[in-house]
Design a protein around this motif. Structure first.
Motif, mmCIF file in Angstrom:
data_model
loop_
_atom_site.group_PDB
_atom_site.id
_atom_site.type_symbol
_atom_site.label_atom_id
_atom_site.label_comp_id
_atom_site.label_asym_id
_atom_site.label_seq_id
_atom_site.Cartn_x
_atom_site.Cartn_y
_atom_site.Cartn_z
ATOM 1 N N LEU A 19 0.788 -1.241 -0.173
ATOM 2 C CA LEU A 19 -0.176 0.240 0.129
ATOM 3 C C LEU A 19 1.298 0.870 0.280
ATOM 4 N N LEU A 20 2.038 1.302 0.844
ATOM 5 C CA LEU A 20 2.555 2.226 0.920
ATOM 6 C C LEU A 20 3.679 2.161 -0.370
ATOM 7 N N TYR A 21 3.985 1.556 -0.896
ATOM 8 C CA TYR A 21 4.577 2.128 -2.216
ATOM 9 C C TYR A 21 3.451 2.387 -3.087
ATOM 10 N N GLY A 22 2.473 1.517 -3.258
ATOM 11 C CA GLY A 22 1.677 2.096 -3.844
ATOM 12 C C GLY A 22 1.382 3.901 -4.218
ATOM 13 N N LEU A 23 0.880 4.128 -3.380
ATOM 14 C CA LEU A 23 0.645 5.668 -2.579
ATOM 15 C C LEU A 23 1.698 6.841 -2.939
ATOM 16 N N ALA A 24 3.016 5.831 -2.784
ATOM 17 C CA ALA A 24 4.268 6.590 -2.998
ATOM 18 C C ALA A 24 4.166 6.498 -4.575
ATOM 19 N N GLN A 25 3.464 6.377 -4.592
ATOM 20 C CA GLN A 25 3.422 6.449 -6.547
ATOM 21 C C GLN A 25 3.041 7.055 -7.154
ATOM 22 N N SER A 26 1.483 6.723 -6.690
ATOM 23 C CA SER A 26 0.287 8.113 -6.917
ATOM 24 C C SER A 26 0.602 9.318 -6.528
ATOM 25 N N ILE A 38 -0.750 8.305 4.485
ATOM 26 C CA ILE A 38 1.041 8.283 4.032
ATOM 27 C C ILE A 38 1.346 8.117 5.307
ATOM 28 N N SER A 39 0.946 9.082 6.506
ATOM 29 C CA SER A 39 1.165 9.942 7.850
ATOM 30 C C SER A 39 1.499 8.806 8.472
ATOM 31 N N MET A 40 0.442 7.387 8.612
ATOM 32 C CA MET A 40 0.312 6.343 9.304
ATOM 33 C C MET A 40 1.560 5.544 8.965
ATOM 34 N N LEU A 41 1.694 5.402 7.502
ATOM 35 C CA LEU A 41 2.182 4.330 7.149
ATOM 36 C C LEU A 41 4.301 4.822 7.021
ATOM 37 N N MET A 42 4.200 5.524 6.722
ATOM 38 C CA MET A 42 5.931 6.156 7.364
ATOM 39 C C MET A 42 5.736 6.510 8.634
ATOM 40 N N SER A 43 5.035 6.956 9.257
ATOM 41 C CA SER A 43 5.563 6.789 11.108
ATOM 42 C C SER A 43 6.087 5.171 11.342
ATOM 43 N N LYS A 44 5.275 4.205 10.887
ATOM 44 C CA LYS A 44 4.697 2.945 11.648
ATOM 45 C C LYS A 44 6.312 1.737 10.825
ATOM 46 N N TYR A 45 7.111 2.342 9.155
ATOM 47 C CA TYR A 45 8.521 2.276 9.391
ATOM 48 C C TYR A 45 9.172 2.865 9.197
ATOM 49 N N VAL A 54 12.795 -0.226 3.437
ATOM 50 C CA VAL A 54 11.495 -0.374 2.804
ATOM 51 C C VAL A 54 11.418 1.315 2.534
ATOM 52 N N VAL A 55 12.083 2.079 3.728
ATOM 53 C CA VAL A 55 12.447 3.603 3.048
ATOM 54 C C VAL A 55 12.686 3.845 2.104
ATOM 55 N N ARG A 56 13.998 3.291 2.546
ATOM 56 C CA ARG A 56 14.798 3.219 0.846
ATOM 57 C C ARG A 56 14.539 3.283 0.130
ATOM 58 N N GLN A 57 13.282 2.116 -0.782
ATOM 59 C CA GLN A 57 12.602 2.354 -1.798
ATOM 60 C C GLN A 57 11.501 3.871 -1.673
ATOM 61 N N VAL A 58 11.194 3.793 -0.652
ATOM 62 C CA VAL A 58 10.093 4.494 -1.110
ATOM 63 C C VAL A 58 10.600 6.094 -1.760
ATOM 64 N N TRP A 59 12.071 6.016 -0.641
ATOM 65 C CA TRP A 59 12.958 7.249 -0.553
ATOM 66 C C TRP A 59 13.079 6.912 -2.612
ATOM 67 N N SER A 60 13.338 6.278 -3.018
ATOM 68 C CA SER A 60 13.869 6.314 -4.253
ATOM 69 C C SER A 60 12.558 6.492 -5.584
ATOM 70 N N MET A 61 11.595 6.182 -4.472
ATOM 71 C CA MET A 61 10.021 6.363 -5.546
ATOM 72 C C MET A 61 9.649 7.943 -5.315
ATOM 73 N N ASN A 62 9.524 8.498 -4.224
ATOM 74 C CA ASN A 62 8.800 9.678 -3.877
ATOM 75 C C ASN A 62 9.988 10.280 -2.901
ATOM 76 N N LYS A 63 10.495 11.045 -2.865
ATOM 77 C CA LYS A 63 11.340 11.727 -1.918
ATOM 78 C C LYS A 63 10.453 12.498 -1.036
ATOM 79 N N THR A 64 9.810 13.269 -1.315
ATOM 80 C CA THR A 64 8.805 13.826 -0.663
ATOM 81 C C THR A 64 7.799 13.020 0.273
ATOM 82 N N VAL A 65 7.292 12.174 -0.351
ATOM 83 C CA VAL A 65 6.827 10.944 1.213
ATOM 84 C C VAL A 65 7.197 11.003 2.494
#
Length: 150
Positions: A19-26, A38-45, A54-65
């Protein structure tokens, strides 16, 4: 919001990473539900030290997230100082301290993180402030003065 949020309960429990990966790409045009998820999921990770991949992967998709997750985590009174410390640890683990400290749209968070980094002897604070005062102009100055008044 109340009618749509229940749709995300199952993915939040069974596959939060997907879900986080999908949101990061949308696109964040969903409004408050996007931001809350985003807030709930990023806080968890961000808080779980075993999830740096996971954080590294999200960073590569969308730094803003990732940045928004850090900002949210440090602005919550329950996790404020702990969230700032963890944000610094994540930034160090990912080798992103200087990149994050160069962001200009989140001066309050960046200043807090710079102060914390300086306390950890990770950056020369006086040099960082001088450079950012010059580059950041009045936005930087207003934020710094507001912080000094607290």
């Amino acid at each position: 919001f109340d009618q749509v949020f229940p749709i995300f309960r199952a993915p939040l429990i069974t596959c939060p990473e997907v879900l986080l990966y999908g949101l990061a790409q949308s696109k964040p045009a969903w409004g408050p539900i996007y931001r809350d998820l985003i807030s709930m999921l990023m806080s968890k990770y961000l808080m779980d030290t075993s999830n740096i991949a996971v954080v590294r992967q999200v960073w590569s998709m969308n730094k803003t997230v990732v940045i928004q997750g850090m900002v949210d985590m440090t602005s919550q009174t329950a996790t404020g100082r702990q969230g700032l410390a963890r944000s610094f640890e994540v930034a160090q683990e990912l080798g992103l301290v200087l990149e994050i400290l160069s962001l200009k749209h989140t001066w309050r968070f960046v200043l807090d993180l710079a102060i914390f980094a300086a306390q950890q002897n990770a950056i020369p604070f006086a040099n960082w402030v001088a450079k950012n005062a010059e580059d950041g102009g009045s936005d930087f100055a207003h934020t710094a003065v507001a912080m000094l008044r607290l």
